[in-house]
Scaffold this motif. Structure first.
Motif, PDB file in Angstrom:
ATOM      1  N   ILE A 166       0.846  -1.201   0.000  1.00 30.66           N
ATOM      2  CA  ILE A 166       0.000   0.000   0.000  1.00 30.66           C
ATOM      3  C   ILE A 166       0.880   1.249   0.000  1.00 30.66           C
ATOM      4  O   ILE A 166       0.628   2.212  -0.734  1.00 30.66           O
ATOM      5  N   LYS A 167       1.942   1.204   0.819  1.00 30.67           N
ATOM      6  CA  LYS A 167       2.810   2.391   0.900  1.00 30.67           C
ATOM      7  C   LYS A 167       3.551   2.604  -0.413  1.00 30.67           C
ATOM      8  O   LYS A 167       3.759   3.738  -0.841  1.00 30.67           O
ATOM      9  N   ILE A 168       3.939   1.481  -1.042  1.00 29.56           N
ATOM     10  CA  ILE A 168       4.632   1.616  -2.331  1.00 29.56           C
ATOM     11  C   ILE A 168       3.661   2.174  -3.381  1.00 29.56           C
ATOM     12  O   ILE A 168       4.003   3.069  -4.152  1.00 29.56           O
ATOM     13  N   LEU A 169       2.436   1.654  -3.364  1.00 24.81           N
ATOM     14  CA  LEU A 169       1.419   2.181  -4.291  1.00 24.81           C
ATOM     15  C   LEU A 169       1.233   3.673  -4.051  1.00 24.81           C
ATOM     16  O   LEU A 169       1.094   4.465  -4.992  1.00 24.81           O
ATOM     17  N   PHE A 170       1.254   4.043  -2.783  1.00 24.53           N
ATOM     18  CA  PHE A 170       1.031   5.435  -2.411  1.00 24.53           C
ATOM     19  C   PHE A 170       2.147   6.340  -2.966  1.00 24.53           C
ATOM     20  O   PHE A 170       1.880   7.432  -3.463  1.00 24.53           O
ATOM     21  N   ILE A 171       3.389   5.811  -2.900  1.00 22.27           N
ATOM     22  CA  ILE A 171       4.517   6.599  -3.433  1.00 22.27           C
ATOM     23  C   ILE A 171       4.291   6.873  -4.916  1.00 22.27           C
ATOM     24  O   ILE A 171       4.440   8.004  -5.392  1.00 22.27           O
ATOM     25  N   TYR A 172       3.893   5.828  -5.639  1.00 25.58           N
ATOM     26  CA  TYR A 172       3.662   5.997  -7.081  1.00 25.58           C
ATOM     27  C   TYR A 172       2.437   6.862  -7.365  1.00 25.58           C
ATOM     28  O   TYR A 172       2.390   7.581  -8.354  1.00 25.58           O
ATOM     29  N   THR A 173       1.461   6.750  -6.474  1.00 24.77           N
ATOM     30  CA  THR A 173       0.229   7.521  -6.684  1.00 24.77           C
ATOM     31  C   THR A 173       0.501   9.021  -6.538  1.00 24.77           C
ATOM     32  O   THR A 173      -0.134   9.834  -7.206  1.00 24.77           O
ATOM     33  N   LYS A 174       1.471   9.350  -5.674  1.00 21.50           N
ATOM     34  CA  LYS A 174       1.803  10.773  -5.487  1.00 21.50           C
ATOM     35  C   LYS A 174       2.191  11.411  -6.821  1.00 21.50           C
ATOM     36  O   LYS A 174       1.945  12.588  -7.060  1.00 21.50           O
ATOM     37  N   TYR A 175       2.823  10.610  -7.673  1.00 20.72           N
ATOM     38  CA  TYR A 175       3.253  11.087  -8.997  1.00 20.72           C
ATOM     39  C   TYR A 175       2.024  11.543  -9.804  1.00 20.72           C
ATOM     40  O   TYR A 175       2.028  12.617 -10.409  1.00 20.72           O
ATOM     41  N   SER A 176       0.977  10.715  -9.772  1.00 21.02           N
ATOM     42  CA  SER A 176      -0.218  11.069 -10.553  1.00 21.02           C
ATOM     43  C   SER A 176      -0.988  12.210  -9.886  1.00 21.02           C
ATOM     44  O   SER A 176      -1.609  13.029 -10.559  1.00 21.02           O
ATOM     45  N   VAL A 177      -0.917  12.256  -8.559  1.00 19.58           N
ATOM     46  CA  VAL A 177      -1.575  13.357  -7.848  1.00 19.58           C
ATOM     47  C   VAL A 177      -0.914  14.682  -8.263  1.00 19.58           C
ATOM     48  O   VAL A 177      -1.587  15.697  -8.478  1.00 19.58           O
ATOM     49  N   LEU A 178       0.406  14.622  -8.382  1.00 16.83           N
ATOM     50  CA  LEU A 178       1.131  15.824  -8.793  1.00 16.83           C
ATOM     51  C   LEU A 178       0.711  16.252 -10.201  1.00 16.83           C
ATOM     52  O   LEU A 178       0.514  17.453 -10.463  1.00 16.83           O
ATOM     53  N   ILE A 179       0.532  15.269 -11.089  1.00 13.07           N
ATOM     54  CA  ILE A 179       0.076  15.600 -12.456  1.00 13.07           C
ATOM     55  C   ILE A 179      -1.307  16.256 -12.385  1.00 13.07           C
ATOM     56  O   ILE A 179      -1.561  17.269 -13.032  1.00 13.07           O
ATOM     57  N   ALA A 180      -2.186  15.662 -11.566  1.00 11.79           N
ATOM     58  CA  ALA A 180      -3.537  16.217 -11.420  1.00 11.79           C
ATOM     59  C   ALA A 180      -3.469  17.634 -10.859  1.00 11.79           C
ATOM     60  O   ALA A 180      -4.171  18.538 -11.319  1.00 11.79           O
ATOM     61  N   PHE A 181      -2.598  17.815  -9.868  1.00 11.70           N
ATOM     62  CA  PHE A 181      -2.482  19.123  -9.220  1.00 11.70           C
ATOM     63  C   PHE A 181      -1.939  20.161 -10.193  1.00 11.70           C
ATOM     64  O   PHE A 181      -2.528  21.233 -10.365  1.00 11.70           O
ATOM     65  N   LEU A 182      -0.818  19.806 -10.854  1.00 11.45           N
ATOM     66  CA  LEU A 182      -0.229  20.758 -11.813  1.00 11.45           C
ATOM     67  C   LEU A 182      -1.205  21.033 -12.956  1.00 11.45           C
ATOM     68  O   LEU A 182      -1.360  22.173 -13.406  1.00 11.45           O
ATOM     69  N   GLY A 183      -1.867  19.960 -13.419  1.00 10.99           N
ATOM     70  CA  GLY A 183      -2.838  20.103 -14.508  1.00 10.99           C
ATOM     71  C   GLY A 183      -3.984  21.018 -14.109  1.00 10.99           C
ATOM     72  O   GLY A 183      -4.407  21.888 -14.880  1.00 10.99           O
ATOM     73  N   SER A 184      -4.473  20.833 -12.887  1.00  8.98           N
ATOM     74  CA  SER A 184      -5.607  21.653 -12.429  1.00  8.98           C
ATOM     75  C   SER A 184      -5.199  23.109 -12.279  1.00  8.98           C
ATOM     76  O   SER A 184      -5.916  24.013 -12.716  1.00  8.98           O
ATOM     77  N   ILE A 185      -4.035  23.328 -11.654  1.00 11.50           N
ATOM     78  CA  ILE A 185      -3.559  24.705 -11.478  1.00 11.50           C
ATOM     79  C   ILE A 185      -3.344  25.345 -12.852  1.00 11.50           C
ATOM     80  O   ILE A 185      -3.811  26.457 -13.128  1.00 11.50           O
ATOM     81  N   GLY A 186      -2.664  24.591 -13.727  1.00 14.84           N
ATOM     82  CA  GLY A 186      -2.393  25.099 -15.078  1.00 14.84           C
ATOM     83  C   GLY A 186      -3.690  25.398 -15.817  1.00 14.84           C
ATOM     84  O   GLY A 186      -3.818  26.433 -16.476  1.00 14.84           O
ATOM     85  N   GLY A 187      -4.651  24.474 -15.694  1.00 17.06           N
ATOM     86  CA  GLY A 187      -5.935  24.636 -16.381  1.00 17.06           C
ATOM     87  C   GLY A 187      -6.677  25.861 -15.878  1.00 17.06           C
ATOM     88  O   GLY A 187      -7.266  26.617 -16.665  1.00 17.06           O
ATOM     89  N   CYS A 188      -6.637  26.053 -14.570  1.00 16.30           N
ATOM     90  CA  CYS A 188      -7.346  27.196 -13.991  1.00 16.30           C
ATOM     91  C   CYS A 188      -6.660  28.507 -14.389  1.00 16.30           C
ATOM     92  O   CYS A 188      -7.335  29.496 -14.676  1.00 16.30           O
ATOM     93  N   LEU A 189      -5.321  28.494 -14.434  1.00 15.55           N
ATOM     94  CA  LEU A 189      -4.600  29.708 -14.870  1.00 15.55           C
ATOM     95  C   LEU A 189      -4.908  29.993 -16.339  1.00 15.55           C
ATOM     96  O   LEU A 189      -5.116  31.147 -16.738  1.00 15.55           O
ATOM     97  N   LEU A 190      -4.961  28.921 -17.118  1.00 15.26           N
ATOM     98  CA  LEU A 190      -5.311  29.051 -18.535  1.00 15.26           C
ATOM     99  C   LEU A 190      -6.710  29.665 -18.658  1.00 15.26           C
ATOM    100  O   LEU A 190      -6.954  30.561 -19.467  1.00 15.26           O
ATOM    101  N   SER A 191      -7.585  29.173 -17.807  1.00 12.59           N
ATOM    102  CA  SER A 191      -8.967  29.648 -17.809  1.00 12.59           C
ATOM    103  C   SER A 191      -9.020  31.151 -17.500  1.00 12.59           C
ATOM    104  O   SER A 191      -9.744  31.907 -18.153  1.00 12.59           O
ATOM    105  N   ILE A 192      -8.215  31.565 -16.503  1.00 12.64           N
ATOM    106  CA  ILE A 192      -8.199  32.991 -16.139  1.00 12.64           C
ATOM    107  C   ILE A 192      -7.686  33.820 -17.310  1.00 12.64           C
ATOM    108  O   ILE A 192      -8.230  34.881 -17.633  1.00 12.64           O
ATOM    109  N   SER A 193      -6.634  33.290 -17.980  1.00 13.24           N
ATOM    110  CA  SER A 193      -6.022  34.104 -19.038  1.00 13.24           C
ATOM    111  C   SER A 193      -6.865  34.184 -20.293  1.00 13.24           C
ATOM    112  O   SER A 193      -6.815  35.182 -21.006  1.00 13.24           O
ATOM    113  N   ILE A 194      -7.640  33.115 -20.594  1.00 13.86           N
ATOM    114  CA  ILE A 194      -8.429  33.198 -21.838  1.00 13.86           C
ATOM    115  C   ILE A 194      -9.917  33.443 -21.597  1.00 13.86           C
ATOM    116  O   ILE A 194     -10.644  33.739 -22.527  1.00 13.86           O
ATOM    117  N   GLY A 195     -10.319  33.305 -20.315  1.00 18.15           N
ATOM    118  CA  GLY A 195     -11.741  33.435 -19.999  1.00 18.15           C
ATOM    119  C   GLY A 195     -12.331  34.762 -20.419  1.00 18.15           C
ATOM    120  O   GLY A 195     -13.377  34.821 -21.087  1.00 18.15           O
TER     121      GLY A 195
END
Lengths: 776, 234
Positions: A298-327
């Motif tokens: 479970i802990k090993i899965l969690f380490i790998y899952t953090k990688y995808s969480v980071l993608i989701a986080f960066l993607g969401s932040i990036g998407g929201c910034l994109l939204s602000i700039s083109i909205g």
């Protein structure tokens, strides 16, 4: 910092570009979602507030000779909150048409104008002008406009610049739903002016209902109360063109807010799956060591899952910034089409939270599918290299003569490409999506362009449609004999209700003379429609009513005093815009027992100078207003200009998607196969041949992706075309050949770019290091 | 009480015709605090035995008792806990995590065992590599990497150190140094050590020698006078 986080961060540092590519795809998906949903919410909230605070009429009665006593009668009906009469008419102001709406000096109760600048009317010689029209014609507060009313010119000083809840869209008529603000405007003039100078009563009564009132019942009571006055027609808010267009917009934006994010999320999740599956394969031994040291699955899965969480986080932040700039920019683009005061991009926290949650779910699930192998391997197994997968025959190998005729290089390319199906299909999927988005964006534009050009170049044969005072058919007016008129046709346009079973629709009835050729009305066999006995319906209306040729429908027109007249459908017409119900004077006269026919419209064909002819016609006493084919066409083409920004944005995103997927998966492919490249090199296989095999593999993917991309692009347009069709036009799929070429060339260019990267990689492969790195 | 009590251990890999009996009825008791060498040629089953002793793999049949507790029927999560609390591994190919420095590799072990971080520094000092703590594995020699691997194994104070041919990838001199480190740990910390090797000479340093062939124990004997690693030659 925990060691496991250090491990993760160092891995991220090594794979930063891949992580960024995946986050970029998620960001575009989130960006689309947040932007379009924000636009939708903001548009809906602001519009509903606008409609409420500025009291858009729930119901409007159209008639002639209405007066205050009629208004008072309506006011006393149960369920009526307010009623107000007004005079509305179109007049000429120079070359433009101005719709004048009477308004009392004291504040209006219904359809109140929103004052941007200036003040409400105080004198008869003042007006409040639609700001859009004022801007388009460089008019300001204090300037004057000249309006020709009943052949007399009146000058009004502009006291205020306004917008109106009735004209969120600048609807001139059903056939001109988005008029050019340069040529068509709205002005508010004092009720007193119309009463004292023109001695005119009201021709409309607007009504506001109590909340929760039974509107249909109250409407019936209103009509009863007005007997014996003849009601031309009545209209509920839901049938008002501008309001209908607003409601259609909501549906369209909502549809788009889901389609694009779904595409990008699918691609993003595929990328995460491929990346993480590869990471688990590559780090198999490391996973074994950590397991041996006592770290739980479970802990090993969690380490790998953090990688995808980071993608989701960066993607969401990036998407929201994109939204602000083109909205804001997107809202400005929409602002070209409709006008809502105070409409601006805003921050909806919960929307951002939903976007983050959605991307988190997508990323974590695809991550789990990619890394679930961690659960299966024991530490002892993980310490040893994975047994190489046994090769499998591909389908083509069964066709022996064909397979044997291929060169070793081609056979290697084909087998190599299908060895890791996950990565192969991730690339095909990415390519397909990039092509589909491009085809969709260009095809959507093409379909509108085709609609406009086909309608105005092929279907519409007249140059000017002139609305005139009602005149007996046998009598000609001065317009038809003006110099420059090549030919003309008289017609009557009147609003009717078409009814079949429980369905009924409001459309204009166009009654023409025999031999009417100002519109090229054809049926689905390509032949001219039969206007003999009965009515002709455009297929778009027939589909909405669920009727076909030969069926009977009922038509009603309160203004012409006929009700529930049963007529048969003699033919169905193919057309994409200007939806009329067609019939002939002879038929309608006989069917309705009319003594004589009248006309209120003349369609004209000019023999050259349309503008000059239009000017002449506008000076005629009998003319109420004119619309020109070219003017209507250019207004529609302006709509294309406004959506061209959206088209460009989608194409840019398609390119980013293509590059991101091909780059990220390409890097994985190359590093995973570096051992294989080394072995080939050691065996004396030329680098050029390895590159050639890679190019063939890429071609194989291109050959698969292009038809699927074309198909998907078509399907997206087919899926949303109904959402983008309304009473003014019906969108049909029509993609030009050059759009397919463009999409294909774009993808080939992206592939070539990634191919260059691959060639550089293959050239740099170190034989000594490569031999140590067997991974698959 | 013995550290391990092993009864009729069988390990079969593969299915049907492809079945391979890696262990074929192994029964033995391994005493606590001793330096035990499992001696055998390649394919004798010694690595399989070590993996099962360390809870990295499970037996097909038979029972293993560790400190009186039957671990042969443990679930994967229980085995994980068992490894975390009791076992230290030293592998032939070191198996350090390449993205972590020497100290971080050792600290990872204490972090997993939820032990104080000082343990990692002490372990590095014990193997004489504290000054190399900030180096990555790729920057260290084979012997240094193996000493880091030993430091990682002992940092969490395991009950037993399982060493899989720890000198197999090293030159003679470095191998002697590693064996000295292991003997020191065994003597000074009383940590039981089970070392597998194919070298008869290395077996001379053991308290107990277990000889294996074709998945079976063919001989077990106590060394009346174990030699110092410095006296051994191979």
């Amino acid at each position: 910092m925990k060691i496991e986080n250090k491990l993760l961060l160092r891995k991220i540092k090594k794979q930063f570009t891949q992580l960024l590519a995946a986050a970029l795809i998620v960001a575009i998906g989130v960006g689309f979602f947040v932007t379009l949903k924000t636009v939708l919410f903001q548009y809906e909230n602001m519009s509903e507030q606008y409609y409420k605070h500025y009291s858009l009429a729930d119901y409007t009665i159209y008639s002639v000779g209405l007066d205050q006593s009629d208004v008072d009668k309506i006011k006393h009906i149960d369920g009526v909150n307010a009623a107000q009469g007004r005079f509305v008419a179109d007049f000429k102001s120079g070359a433009a048409t101005i719709r004048a709406l009477s308004i009392p000096f004291k504040e209006s109760l219904i359809n109140k104008p929103y004052i941007y600048q200036g003040r409400h009317l105080e004198n008869d010689d003042e007006c409040m002008l639609l700001q859009k029209y004022a801007k388009a014609n460089n008019l300001e507060i204090g300037d004057t406009i000249e309006i020709k009313i009943q052949n007399q010119k009146y000058v009004f000083k502009i006291a205020g610049l306004v917008s109106s809840p009735e004209y969120v869209y600048l609807v001139q008529s059903e056939s001109v739903p988005m008029a050019d603000a340069h040529d068509f405007g709205i002005t508010f003039i004092s009720e007193n002016f119309f009463k004292s100078r023109l001695n005119s009563g009201y021709n409309q009564i607007n009504v506001l209902f109590d909340d929760g009132a039974d509107t249909a019942k109250i409407a019936e009571k209103i009509k009863e109360a007005l007997i014996p006055k003849r009601i031309s027609y009545d209209l509920f808010k839901s049938g008002q063109t501008s309001y209908k267009m607003y409601k259609d917009d909501l549906k369209q934006i909502d549809t788009l807010a889901y389609i694009f994010p779904v595409i990008f999320f699918i691609i993003g999740s595929m990328m995460i799956y491929v990346m993480q599956k590869r990471n688990v394969t590559k780090e198999r031994k490391q996973i074994g060591i950590i397991k041996a040291m006592g770290l739980s699955d479970i802990k090993i899965l969690f380490i790998y899952t953090k990688y995808s969480v980071l993608i989701a986080f960066l993607g969401s932040i990036g998407g929201c910034l994109l939204s602000i700039s083109i909205g804001d920019y997107i809202l400005n683009v929409f602002g070209e089409m409709f006008e809502i005061p105070g409409l601006a991009f805003t921050f909806y926290f919960y929307l951002w939270a939903v976007a983050f949650l959605l991307s988190l779910i997508v990323c974590v699930i695809s991550n789990f599918v990619g890394i679930k192998a961690i659960l299966k391997i024991t530490p002892a197994e993980a310490m040893h290299a994975e047994k190489p997968k046994s090769g499998k025959k591909i389908l083509l190998e069964n066709i022996k003569p064909l397979w044997n005729s291929l060169s070793f290089n081609t056979r290697y390319a084909l087998k190599a490409s299908l060895r890791n199906k996950g990565r192969f299909f991730a690339v095909v999927l990415g390519m397909t999506a990039a092509v589909a988005l491009t085809v969709f964006a260009l095809g959507f534009n093409n379909s509108f362009d085709y609609l406009i050009n086909n309608h105005y170049e092929t279907f519409t044969k007249y140059d000017l449609a002139v609305s005139v005072q009602t005149t007996p058919l046998e009598k000609d007016i001065d317009v038809v004999s003006m110099p420059g008129v090549e030919k003309y046709s008289k017609a009557t346009i009147l609003p009717i209700k078409v009814e079949k079973d429980s369905k009924n629709l409001d459309y204009p009835l166009l009654i023409t003379e025999s031999g009417f050729d100002m519109l090229d009305i054809k049926n689905d066999t390509g032949k001219a429609v039969n206007l003999q006995d009965g009515i002709v319906l455009p297929i778009y209306i027939a589909d909405k009513l669920g009727v076909s040729k030969g069926d009977k429908v009922k038509i009603s027109s309160p203004s012409s005093s006929f009700d529930d007249v049963e007529v048969s459908i003699s033919d169905l017409s193919i057309q994409a815009s200007s939806f009329y119900v067609y019939t002939k004077f002879d038929f309608i006269k006989e069917k309705l027992n009319f003594d004589k026919a009248i006309y209120n419209t003349i369609f004209l064909k000019s023999n050259g100078d349309v503008k000059g002819l239009s000017k002449l016609i506008n000076d005629s006493k009998s003319v109420i207003s004119t619309t020109s084919k070219e003017q209507d066409k250019s207004t529609m083409l302006k709509l294309l200009d406004t959506i061209s920004f959206m088209i460009q944005v989608i194409i840019v995103f398609a390119v980013i998607l293509g590059i991101a997927v091909l780059y990220a998966v390409g890097i994985i492919n190359l590093t995973a196969r570096s051992y294989e490249f080394v072995v080939l090199k050691v065996m004396g296989y030329d680098t050029k041949d390895i590159v050639l095999a890679c190019i063939k593999e890429n071609l194989f993917q291109l050959i698969l992706s292009l038809p699927f991309g074309f198909l998907l692009g078509n399907l997206i347009i087919l899926g949303i075309k109904d959402e983008f069709s309304n009473d003014s036009f019906a969108l049909t799929l029509h993609i030009y050949g050059e759009s397919y070429w463009f999409a294909a060339i774009l993808l080939i260019a992206i592939s070539a770019l990634i191919m260059i990267m691959s060639i550089r990689f293959i050239n740099r492969v170190d034989m000594i290091e490569g031999l140590k790195s067997r991974e698959e | 009480m013995n550290l391990y009590e092993i009864k009729n251990l069988v390990k079969v890999y593969g299915e049907k015709e492809n079945k391979v009996h890696a262990l074929n009825g192994v029964s033995i008791n391994i005493p606590r605090g001793k330096f035990v060498v499992v001696l055998g040629a390649s394919g004798s089953g010694k690595s399989t035995l070590l993996n099962i002793l360390g809870g990295m793999d499970t037996p097909t049949e038979g029972e293993i008792f560790f400190d009186g507790e039957n671990i042969s029927k443990h679930t994967q999560s229980k085995l994980t806990k068992f490894r975390k609390e009791n076992i230290g591994y030293v592998f032939q190919s070191y198996n350090l995590l390449p993205n972590l420095t020497a100290l971080e590799n050792v600290e990872f072990s204490t972090e997993i065992g939820k032990l104080p971080k000082d343990g990692a520094k002490n372990a590095l000092t014990m193997v004489g590599l504290f000054e190399r703590k900030d180096h990555y594995p790729a920057e260290l020699s084979g012997g240094e990497q193996q000493r880091i691997s030993i430091a990682r194994a002992i940092a969490k104070k395991p009950k037993v150190l399982l060493c899989d041919e720890p000198t197999g990838a090293l030159d003679y001199k470095t191998g002697i140094m590693i064996l000295n480190v292991l003997c020191d740990i065994n003597k000074k910390q009383s940590t039981s050590i089970i070392l597998i090797t194919h070298s008869q000479d290395i077996a001379k340093i053991a308290d107990v020698v277990i000889k294996m062939r074709s998945g079976k124990i063919i001989d077990v004997f106590e060394n009346p006078a174990p030699q110092s690693p410095n006296e051994v030659e191979w």
